[in-house]
Write an enzyme that holds these catalytic residues in place. Sequence first.
Site, short mmCIF file in Angstrom:
data_model
loop_
_atom_site.label_atom_id
_atom_site.label_comp_id
_atom_site.label_asym_id
_atom_site.label_seq_id
_atom_site.Cartn_x
_atom_site.Cartn_y
_atom_site.Cartn_z
CG ASN A 12 -20.69 -1.30 29.71
OD1 ASN A 12 -19.85 -1.78 29.88
ND2 ASN A 12 -20.74 0.08 29.53
CE LYS A 14 -20.69 1.97 32.56
NZ LYS A 14 -21.15 3.19 33.07
CG HIS A 98 -20.28 3.72 27.29
ND1 HIS A 98 -19.59 4.51 28.36
CD2 HIS A 98 -21.34 2.99 27.89
CE1 HIS A 98 -20.53 4.60 29.18
NE2 HIS A 98 -21.58 3.73 28.97
CD GLU A 100 -18.52 5.08 31.60
OE1 GLU A 100 -18.12 3.95 31.44
OE2 GLU A 100 -19.59 5.40 32.54
CD GLU A 170 -25.57 3.98 27.74
OE1 GLU A 170 -26.02 3.01 28.65
OE2 GLU A 170 -24.25 4.33 27.72
N GLY A 176 -24.56 6.39 36.00
CA GLY A 176 -23.74 6.24 37.00
C GLY A 176 -23.94 7.42 38.05
CB SER A 216 -29.31 5.68 36.94
OG SER A 216 -28.14 6.38 37.22
P1 PGA Z 1 -25.07 2.91 34.71
O1 PGA Z 1 -24.28 2.78 33.36
O2 PGA Z 1 -26.37 1.85 34.58
O3 PGA Z 1 -24.26 2.58 35.89
O4 PGA Z 1 -25.72 4.16 34.86
C1 PGA Z 1 -24.99 2.82 31.90
C2 PGA Z 1 -24.05 2.59 31.32
O5 PGA Z 1 -23.04 3.33 31.10
O6 PGA Z 1 -24.24 2.01 30.24
#
Ligand code: PGA
Length: 254
Positions: A12, A14, A98, A100, A170, A176, A216
């Site tokens: 992803n 982003k 997601h 976010e 997640e 992140g 992560s």
């Molecule tokens: P990250 O993001 O690997 O940077 O923690 C994962 C995600 O949001 O899908």
Amino acid sequence: MTQTRTPMVAGNWKMHKTVAEAQILAREICRGLPVPLTVDVVVAPPYTALTAVAREIQGSPLALAAQDVFWESQGAFTGAISPMMLTDAGCRLVIIGHSERRQYFGETDDSVNKKIKAALQAGLTPIVCIGETLAQREAQETLTIIASQLNNGLLGLGPAEVGRLVMAYEPVWAIGTGRTATPAQAQEVHHFIRHWLRDQVGSTVAEGLRILYGGSVTPENIRDLMDAPDIDGALVGGASLQAASFLKIVALGA
Ligand code: PGA
């Protein structure tokens, strides 16, 4: 994971990468894919780079995903992108729900539900994200939250439709932050999700469905996560922005 499900590793990207940067990254990933490839590999660039990346990965086993979609097929919805526009741009999958999107853009289980149905209708594979916040985990509410996201997000979907989904667990506190869920923490929730699915749509669908872990994920922790019986792959953010780390995760995720 068990051998019956093909693992999936999805990157992803982003809100990262210009068109030119996205093309380079896609090219590097294509060139570095292991042969033979025993994992389904997916990249989700921003909308602006979808068409260019689609061209770049043509003829390769890499599959293209979008990061979101709107549920209407066309009309006066400024800023929105329809499922058909995504298939037209070369997408086979779409990330839906997601955290976010939930946190910054008002996504709810209800909108997730509408998006899943519209995506399926258009022939897209939804990657449906669910997960609890840190406060919810600390209040011992993790499984209640997961159950309610499943109940509301997958409302009205029959076994055939659920069977076309990819689920992604997640935990919001792991995204992140560099703070990965332990394999045991993730496995507990993945097992719960599969159990919930078994109750709703039967064991054949539940056993065949892939549940990815996200939060992560790195080349250092993917192997231990994948050893858990109900973890079938990863949704990768930060570590998917460079070909080298993403390809390591792909290789270790097999
Ligand atoms: P990250 O993001 O690997 O940077 O923690 C994962 C995600 O949001 O899908």
